[in-house]
Design an enzyme around this catalytic site. Structure first.
Site, PDB file in Angstrom:
ATOM      1  N   CYS A  32      27.392 -83.952 143.501  1.00 53.58           N
ATOM      2  CA  CYS A  32      26.823 -82.689 143.982  1.00 53.58           C
ATOM      3  C   CYS A  32      25.329 -82.808 144.244  1.00 53.58           C
ATOM      4  O   CYS A  32      24.797 -82.185 145.165  1.00 53.58           O
ATOM      5  CB  CYS A  32      27.094 -81.565 142.988  1.00 53.58           C
ATOM      6  SG  CYS A  32      26.443 -81.856 141.322  1.00 53.58           S
ATOM      7  N   HIS A 200      25.471 -78.242 137.467  1.00 53.79           N
ATOM      8  CA  HIS A 200      25.772 -78.418 138.883  1.00 53.79           C
ATOM      9  C   HIS A 200      24.490 -78.303 139.709  1.00 53.79           C
ATOM     10  O   HIS A 200      23.592 -77.528 139.366  1.00 53.79           O
ATOM     11  CB  HIS A 200      26.770 -77.338 139.315  1.00 53.79           C
ATOM     12  CG  HIS A 200      27.402 -77.564 140.647  1.00 53.79           C
ATOM     13  ND1 HIS A 200      28.025 -78.738 140.999  1.00 53.79           N
ATOM     14  CD2 HIS A 200      27.527 -76.747 141.727  1.00 53.79           C
ATOM     15  CE1 HIS A 200      28.511 -78.635 142.221  1.00 53.79           C
ATOM     16  NE2 HIS A 200      28.217 -77.442 142.687  1.00 53.79           N
ATOM     17  N   ASN A 220      26.022 -73.872 147.255  1.00 55.35           N
ATOM     18  CA  ASN A 220      26.883 -74.680 146.400  1.00 55.35           C
ATOM     19  C   ASN A 220      27.475 -75.807 147.256  1.00 55.35           C
ATOM     20  O   ASN A 220      28.113 -75.530 148.283  1.00 55.35           O
ATOM     21  CB  ASN A 220      28.003 -73.815 145.822  1.00 55.35           C
ATOM     22  CG  ASN A 220      28.863 -74.562 144.819  1.00 55.35           C
ATOM     23  OD1 ASN A 220      28.905 -75.785 144.793  1.00 55.35           O
ATOM     24  ND2 ASN A 220      29.563 -73.815 143.985  1.00 55.35           N
TER      25      ASN A 220
END
Length: 361
Positions: A32, A200, A220
């Site tokens: 990520c 994250h 995201n």
């Protein structure tokens, strides 16, 4: 199973330059931070019309834009272990039995630049079973921009949240800095309540100051799951007509669209998530004078003796003749020689600084 993506026809300059952070999507690989780094780099290219990540993919046309290679061979240029290095890859990418890509890509099937960049980076970092990283490391490899970690609440240094926001806000809109953010470890209940993912990375795409509010637009990398608190799509209290007009934003329309892009207010981050981190990467052109030193230091010799004597460690003297106040940045980069160097982080480096010619006080 590994097969060649013959369904993707070309990697032409026009297709690559039709960049959009909306279309970038992380898949099965736990990178990520890398995908968030790509998103902020793409946003920078579009906003300031300057090549940043598209310029590191080869072959290129005479405009410095990447083009499709019918032979299936590409080169990617990364800043690794202190210098720019080339990484050679082919166009074989992981897919499932239905020929669906299992790596990061874009929603535009004519674009493979995200998949190529990710493959090249995974090759350097040990393979697709990537254990994770942080965005300053990934952005430094992608762009060579200088990393800085900003922790909202640090035990040693008081955090001036308004001052830091203003610093990031000014420099972000000048194109001096790329910013990503990372959530702390969250419980399952906190994840469900907030809409944020635990540990994250998110791409910071925009910052605004309107009517006393300090707002941040985040993405995201999964391209779904969004913030549920203040200024979320479902917030009917804080979205005033003035804000909706100023940001060209329609909460009612966004309710039905879950693309992972959302607004969040800075105060919520500071108040609710004390270990929330901002990862900043600064344009090297801001540093007028730069010196790079490469050296070797046996980990067996140095750290073992550190408890008794620092004399075996590398030592340097820095002299600066400056008539006005100035800042000195020192970036330590530990070379990656094997996967365990970053997967486990078993060895670390520390900088001791002494004034007065290096004499201890």
């Amino acid at each position: 199973m590994m097969v060649s993506l013959v369904i993707i026809p070309k990697l032409t300059s026009s297709e690559v330059m039709a960049l959009s952070y909306f279309s970038i999507k992380q898949d099965l690989i736990s990178d990520c931070s890398f995908v968030a780094s790509l998103a902020v780099s793409v946003q920078y290219e579009k906003k300031f019309n300057k090549h940043l990540v598209t310029s590191i993919i080869y072959p290129q046309n005479n405009k410095g834009e990447p083009v499709y290679n019918p032979c299936g061979k590409y080169m990617v240029r990364f800043h690794l272990n202190g210098v720019w290095r080339k990484v050679i890859i082919d166009d074989y990418l992981p897919v499932d039995r239905h020929n669906r890509l299992l790596c990061s890509a874009t929603t535009n099937k004519n674009e493979i630049w995200v998949s190529l960049l990710e493959k090249a980076y995974m090759k350097v970092m040990g393979g697709y079973d990537f254990p994770g990283s942080n965005s300053t490391v990934d952005l430094h490899a992608l762009t060579g921009w200088i990393p800085e970690l900003l922790t909202l609440h640090h035990s040693d240094t008081p955090f001036d949240k308004d001052k830091e926001f203003d610093r990031m806000f000014e420099r972000f809109h000048l194109g001096h800095v790329l910013i990503t953010v990372a959530t702390p470890t969250l419980s399952t209940e906190d994840e469900e309540r907030s809409g944020l993912v635990s540990s994250h990375a998110y791409a910071l795409l925009d910052m605004r100051k309107i009517s006393g509010h300090k707002l941040i637009m985040l993405k995201n990398p999964w391209s779904h799951l969004e913030w549920k608190g203040n200024f979320s799509d479902h917030d009917s209290t804080n979205w005033t007509p003035e804000l909706v007009k100023a940001l060209n934003y329609d909460p009612k329309l966004q309710v039905d669209i879950d693309n992972g892009v959302f607004w969040i207010d800075y105060n919520s981050l500071c108040k609710c998530y004390s270990k929330f981190n901002f990862y900043l990467n600064w344009n090297p052109s801001l540093f007028d004078y730069t010196t790079v030193i490469h050296n070797t230091w046996s980990a067996r010799q140095g750290p073992v003796k550190d408890l008794y004597n620092l004399g075996d460690n590398p030592q340097y003297c820095l002299r600066i003749n400056c008539k006005k106040k100035a800042s000195v940045w020192v970036l330590l980069t530990r070379h990656i020689t094997e996967r365990q160097d970053f997967a486990v982080n078993r060895v670390f480096i520390t900088l001791f600084v002494y004034k007065n010619g290096g004499h201890r006080q």
